[in-house]
Design an enzyme around this catalytic site. Structure first.
Site, mmCIF file in Angstrom:
data_model
loop_
_atom_site.group_PDB
_atom_site.id
_atom_site.type_symbol
_atom_site.label_atom_id
_atom_site.label_comp_id
_atom_site.label_asym_id
_atom_site.label_seq_id
_atom_site.Cartn_x
_atom_site.Cartn_y
_atom_site.Cartn_z
ATOM 1 N N ARG A 68 36.667 22.339 25.163
ATOM 2 C CA ARG A 68 36.192 23.692 26.050
ATOM 3 C C ARG A 68 35.023 23.302 27.030
ATOM 4 N NH1 ARG A 68 38.900 27.868 27.785
ATOM 5 N NH2 ARG A 68 37.345 28.989 29.702
ATOM 6 N N ARG A 128 41.507 30.808 33.887
ATOM 7 C CA ARG A 128 40.835 30.424 32.653
ATOM 8 C C ARG A 128 39.155 30.800 33.310
ATOM 9 N NH1 ARG A 128 43.218 28.098 28.258
ATOM 10 N NH2 ARG A 128 45.196 26.858 29.114
ATOM 11 N N ILE A 129 38.320 31.403 31.882
ATOM 12 C CA ILE A 129 37.097 31.612 32.216
ATOM 13 C C ILE A 129 36.443 29.886 32.524
ATOM 14 C CG2 ILE A 129 35.451 33.255 31.517
ATOM 15 C CD1 ILE A 129 37.763 35.255 30.743
ATOM 16 N N LEU A 130 35.511 30.871 33.474
ATOM 17 C CA LEU A 130 34.525 29.407 33.573
ATOM 18 C C LEU A 130 33.705 29.369 33.362
ATOM 19 C CD1 LEU A 130 35.927 28.472 37.255
ATOM 20 C CD2 LEU A 130 36.258 27.293 35.009
ATOM 21 N N ASN A 157 36.800 34.678 43.556
ATOM 22 C CA ASN A 157 37.642 34.977 42.732
ATOM 23 C C ASN A 157 38.356 36.245 43.457
ATOM 24 O OD1 ASN A 157 39.456 34.728 40.628
ATOM 25 N ND2 ASN A 157 38.315 36.410 39.693
ATOM 26 N N HIS A 188 41.204 38.572 42.166
ATOM 27 C CA HIS A 188 41.346 39.736 41.295
ATOM 28 C C HIS A 188 42.387 40.721 41.758
ATOM 29 C CE1 HIS A 188 40.845 41.650 37.269
ATOM 30 N NE2 HIS A 188 40.579 42.805 37.773
ATOM 31 N N ASP A 220 35.097 38.528 35.871
ATOM 32 C CA ASP A 220 35.212 39.838 37.261
ATOM 33 C C ASP A 220 34.576 40.980 37.438
ATOM 34 O OD1 ASP A 220 37.887 38.546 36.511
ATOM 35 O OD2 ASP A 220 38.425 40.112 34.949
HETATM 36 C C1 GAR Z 1 47.066 37.043 42.198
HETATM 37 O O1 GAR Z 1 47.891 37.799 42.174
HETATM 38 C C2 GAR Z 1 45.748 36.483 41.582
HETATM 39 O O2 GAR Z 1 44.593 37.877 41.630
HETATM 40 C C3 GAR Z 1 45.542 35.911 40.493
HETATM 41 O O3 GAR Z 1 46.467 35.930 39.917
HETATM 42 C C4 GAR Z 1 47.577 35.678 41.237
HETATM 43 C C5 GAR Z 1 47.983 34.392 41.871
HETATM 44 O O4 GAR Z 1 49.342 34.257 42.447
HETATM 45 N N1 GAR Z 1 44.706 36.335 39.453
HETATM 46 C C6 GAR Z 1 44.235 36.244 38.456
HETATM 47 O O5 GAR Z 1 44.627 37.229 38.078
HETATM 48 C C7 GAR Z 1 42.763 35.980 37.938
HETATM 49 N N2 GAR Z 1 42.386 36.910 36.540
HETATM 50 P P1 GAR Z 1 49.701 33.028 43.675
HETATM 51 O O6 GAR Z 1 50.113 32.109 42.292
HETATM 52 O O7 GAR Z 1 51.051 33.167 43.515
HETATM 53 O O8 GAR Z 1 48.756 33.062 44.447
#
Ligand code: GAR
Length: 216
Positions: free
Chosen positions: A73, A99-101, A115, A117, A169
């Site tokens: 990792r 992934r968590i960085l 990020n 969320h 987050d």
């Molecule tokens: C988005 O809703 C974003 O907030 C979420 O993935 C989706 C990506 O959508 N991110 C997470 O959940 C991060 N933990 P997309 O691939 O259509 O841009």
């Protein structure tokens, strides 16, 4: 030119919103210089390649548990950091990167990682959020917050764009929107409603950060 590296794991509809804004001259002069995914089948990689934007797949190698897994990792994160750093981005956008960085990755790009969320997060790092209507709801964190909002029967959820810190987050909030949960919503319908706001917000935040950097 304000250069952005976008990290994705899936469809990349937020990435597409950045591309569209760039084409329309609506991204404050910012440009997406690189798209990276931990998954080879992420459709966002195709979106990048179709435009001639550099796209890289940096897979996490399968490893047994314990120290071997930790080492694999850490090596993956170093490879990821090397790929991103080679493009000298002003900003690293986690747009659906699942992934968590670790702090080791973040130290390569201090204060330059943001990020998306798909839920409301509190500004104080706590466990609850107070909505504009004064409702106190749980702060949803992790990779399953859209189904979590349905499971908790929340009347409202939302989305947040924040700077990334070592706490998962969490971190200074750059933009946020509340999104209603409607009767009959399932995960797909709710997530798509949230993404409508996310796509608008990510363009706005990148534009503002690019403009602020030009003023320095
Ligand atoms: C988005 O809703 C974003 O907030 C979420 O993935 C989706 C990506 O959508 N991110 C997470 O959940 C991060 N933990 P997309 O691939 O259509 O841009």
């Amino acid at each position: 030119m304000y250069r952005i590296a976008v990290l994705i794991s899936g469809s990349g509809s937020n990435l597409q919103a950045l591309f569209d804004a760039q084409d329309q001259g609506d991204l404050g002069g910012a440009e997406v210089a690189l798209v990276v995914s931990d998954r080879g089948d992420a459709y966002g990689l195709q979106r990048a390649l179709a435009r001639g934007v550099a796209a890289a797949h940096v897979p996490i190698p399968a490893a047994p548990g314990g120290p071997a897994r930790q080492a694999a990792r850490a090596a993956w994160e170093q490879r990821l950091a090397n790929v991103v750093a080679a493009f000298t981005p002003d900003l690293v956008v986690l747009a659906g990167f699942m992934r968590i960085l670790s702090p080791d990755f973040l130290q390569h790009f201090p204060d330059r990682v943001i990020n998306q969320h798909p839920a409301l997060l509190p500004a104080d790092g706590g466990d609850t959020v107070t909505t504009s209507a004064g409702l106190v709801i749980p702060a949803l964190r992790g990779a399953h917050v859209v189904p979590d909002a349905l499971r908790h029967r929340l009347p409202v959820t939302g989305c947040t764009i924040h700077r990334v810190t070592p706490r998962v987050d969490d971190g200074p909030i750059l933009a946020q929107a509340e999104v209603p949960v409607l009767p009959g919503d399932d995960q797909a319908s709710l997530h798509e409603r949230i993404k409508t706001h996310e796509r608008r917000m990510i363009v706005q935040v990148v534009r503002e950060l690019a403009a602020a950097s030009c003023r320095i």
